[in-house]
Design an enzyme around this catalytic site. Structure first.
Site, mmCIF file in Angstrom:
data_model
loop_
_atom_site.group_PDB
_atom_site.id
_atom_site.type_symbol
_atom_site.label_atom_id
_atom_site.label_comp_id
_atom_site.label_asym_id
_atom_site.label_seq_id
_atom_site.Cartn_x
_atom_site.Cartn_y
_atom_site.Cartn_z
ATOM 1 N N TYR A 259 24.089 97.449 80.371
ATOM 2 C CA TYR A 259 24.626 96.093 80.560
ATOM 3 C C TYR A 259 25.820 95.849 79.632
ATOM 4 C CZ TYR A 259 24.529 91.194 82.017
ATOM 5 O OH TYR A 259 24.849 89.964 82.551
ATOM 6 N N TYR B 182 18.137 86.037 84.625
ATOM 7 C CA TYR B 182 17.983 86.748 85.898
ATOM 8 C C TYR B 182 16.524 86.581 86.310
ATOM 9 C CZ TYR B 182 22.404 89.268 85.117
ATOM 10 O OH TYR B 182 23.732 89.593 84.921
ATOM 11 N N PRO C 209 26.817 92.285 92.473
ATOM 12 C CA PRO C 209 27.112 91.598 91.200
ATOM 13 C C PRO C 209 25.948 91.536 90.204
ATOM 14 C CG PRO C 209 26.810 90.030 92.976
ATOM 15 C CD PRO C 209 26.801 91.380 93.612
ATOM 16 N N HIS D 124 27.526 86.732 73.970
ATOM 17 C CA HIS D 124 26.096 86.710 74.304
ATOM 18 C C HIS D 124 25.430 87.977 73.808
ATOM 19 C CE1 HIS D 124 25.747 83.427 77.641
ATOM 20 N NE2 HIS D 124 26.468 83.028 76.611
ATOM 21 N N LYS E 124 29.157 94.259 86.828
ATOM 22 C CA LYS E 124 30.007 95.425 86.552
ATOM 23 C C LYS E 124 31.352 95.415 87.261
ATOM 24 C CE LYS E 124 27.438 97.375 83.619
ATOM 25 N NZ LYS E 124 27.832 96.846 82.289
HETATM 26 C C1 PHB Z 1 28.735 85.056 86.879
HETATM 27 O O1 PHB Z 1 28.782 84.425 85.806
HETATM 28 O O2 PHB Z 1 29.368 84.706 87.882
HETATM 29 C C2 PHB Z 1 27.865 86.266 86.935
HETATM 30 C C3 PHB Z 1 27.211 86.680 85.797
HETATM 31 C C4 PHB Z 1 26.388 87.808 85.836
HETATM 32 C C5 PHB Z 1 26.240 88.502 87.017
HETATM 33 C C6 PHB Z 1 26.919 88.100 88.158
HETATM 34 C C7 PHB Z 1 27.738 86.964 88.116
HETATM 35 O O3 PHB Z 1 25.437 89.573 87.041
#
Ligand code: PHB
Ligand code: APR
Length: 393
Positions: free
Chosen positions: A388, A204, A296, A76, A300
């Site tokens: 990130y 997000y 989450p 990605h 990280k």
């Molecule tokens: C996930 O794919 O479970 C996931 C991805 C990004 C995040 C948290 C969880 O920031």
């Protein structure tokens, strides 16, 4: 009478931290024994996140366990941030030259266990009552029960990779440990569904009803999260209600591309920031969730476990191969320097994107101003992107 065995590094916990450490040590001819309190099915069955920094993917490659990651991992080059129907794409490739790989932590764990059991060394599953002794001496020991018998493992070093609730951190004298914590007043309700993702990149979303995240495990398996109460009652969230809420919070573009279906996993997870310092006491070295937890939102958790293992494996290899102890001396300081930056980034993403105050509050306007600044500043976008994709080791 306890059976007695000896090894160089006694590792507590067969999560990604313990397994990756064992693997990197094995590749340099260093022995280890892994003690895991649960069984293989449980450890391989846990649903966890799945965004790998470039550094983590390279470490897994160095460990010789990246074949499936390279075949099935999704590269990605950006993420999308949505707020008040404004879409902002953070272009990692353009801003940092780097990308991330979407590949489930569950798959990473399975790949590491397969390599371990292919001849690297033992994993003692269902190891009960693991206890740590003499970590401030020359030869720490681990005691545990397995197959109804007591066992004693004599080690040069102990790696505490047993997660937040493990025994390792608790075996460090309280006066020798400082801890820092922030518990967030909300949780994440997550679902996994065998449906194609609504977008080819993660979304997000900040919304007046609360945060949401659209993620994935593969082109046919999706992972979604919505902000909820810490003690949210799952029975009040039938799948249909979750899909409706996701469509509302992620916005019309995501909703238009969303395929819904029955969830195959559904759970609520609390959000916490936590750091214990130092990450070493005598001959006990903490790595991963045993020493720190991140919310989450910054993806990280797994990457910090890999980061610790990067430092600890190199320090132990330098000790055994070159008789140099200075990297071991610096381990806690080196690992914590990167841990605190990831803690800051994860806290920042969490406070910027979650509903913490009423929409009419000053704080909510600060969130919106932060997002507006982000949308208008290449410098701000670069700061987000470089955190990130992963800061240098
Ligand atoms: C996930 O794919 O479970 C996931 C991805 C990004 C995040 C948290 C969880 O920031
Ligand atoms: N004795 C033996 N094993 C133990 C004990 C104990 N007393 N306590 C815990 N364990 C085992 C757990 O069963 C688990 O398998 O230690 C392992 C710790 O693994 P993780 O919790 O996955 O921690 P870590 O390897 O540090 O990986 C961190 O996991 O939780 C995610 O977000 C987190 O992605 C991050 C990653």
């Amino acid at each position: 009478m306890a059976s007695q065995a000896q090894t160089q590094v006694g590792i507590i916990g067969a999560g990604p931290a313990g397994l990756l450490l064992a693997r990197l040590l094995r590749m340099h001819g260093i022995d280890s024994v892994i003690l895991e309190q649960r069984d293989r099915a449980y450890v391989e069955g846990r649903v966890r996140a799945g965004v790998l920094e470039q550094g983590t993917a390279s470490l897994l490659e160095e460990a010789g366990v990246a074949a499936r990651l390279k075949r099935e991992g999704l590269v990605h080059e950006g993420i999308e941030i949505v707020a008040r129907d404004r879409h902002l794409r953070i272009d990692f490739r353009d801003l940092t030259g780097k990308a991330v790989v979407v590949y489930g932590q569950t798959e990473v764990t399975k790949d590491l266990i397969a390599a371990r059991l292919a001849g690297d060394g033992p994993i003692v599953w269902n190891a009960a009552d693991v206890a740590v002794h003499d970590i401030d001496g020359e030869q720490p020991t681990l005691t545990y029960r397995s197959d109804g018998r007591d066992h004693l493992l004599v080690c040069d070093f102990v790696a505490g990779c047993d997660g937040f609730h493990g025994v390792s951190r608790q075996s460090i004298p309280a006066q020798a440990l400082q801890s820092f914590e922030r518990v967030y007043p909300f949780g994440w309700l997550g679902i996994l569904a065998e449906v194609p993702p609504c977008s080819h990149e993660l979304i997000y979303a900040r919304h007046e009803r609360g945060f949401s995240l659209a993620s994935m495990r593969s082109p046919t398996r999706s992972r979604y999260y919505i902000q909820c109460a810490v003690d949210e009652d799952l029975s009040a969230w039938p799948d249909a209600r979750i899909w409706d809420e996701l469509k509302l919070r992620l916005g019309p573009a995501a909703a238009a591309g969303m395929t819904t279906g029955p969830s195959i996993e559904k759970s609520v997870a609390p959000l916490r920031s936590f750091v214990a310092m130092p990450m070493r006491f005598g001959r006990l070295f903490l790595a991963g969730d045993a020493a720190h937890i991140v919310p989450p939102t910054g993806a990280k958790g797994l990457n910090l476990a890999a980061s610790d293992v990067h430092y600890l494996s190199r320090a132990l290899i330098a000790f055994y191969k070159k008789g140099q102890a200075d990297a071991l001396e610096r381990y806690s300081e080196s690992a914590l320097a990167r841990v605190w930056k990831a803690e800051r980034f994860s806290w920042w993403m969490t406070t910027m994107l979650h509903k913490l105050h009423d929409e009419s509050s000053f704080e909510a306007q600060m969130q919106l101003a932060e997002l507006d600044y982000l949308a208008s500043s290449r410098a701000a976008q670069t700061a987000l992107a470089e955190n990130y994709v992963g800061l240098p080791y």
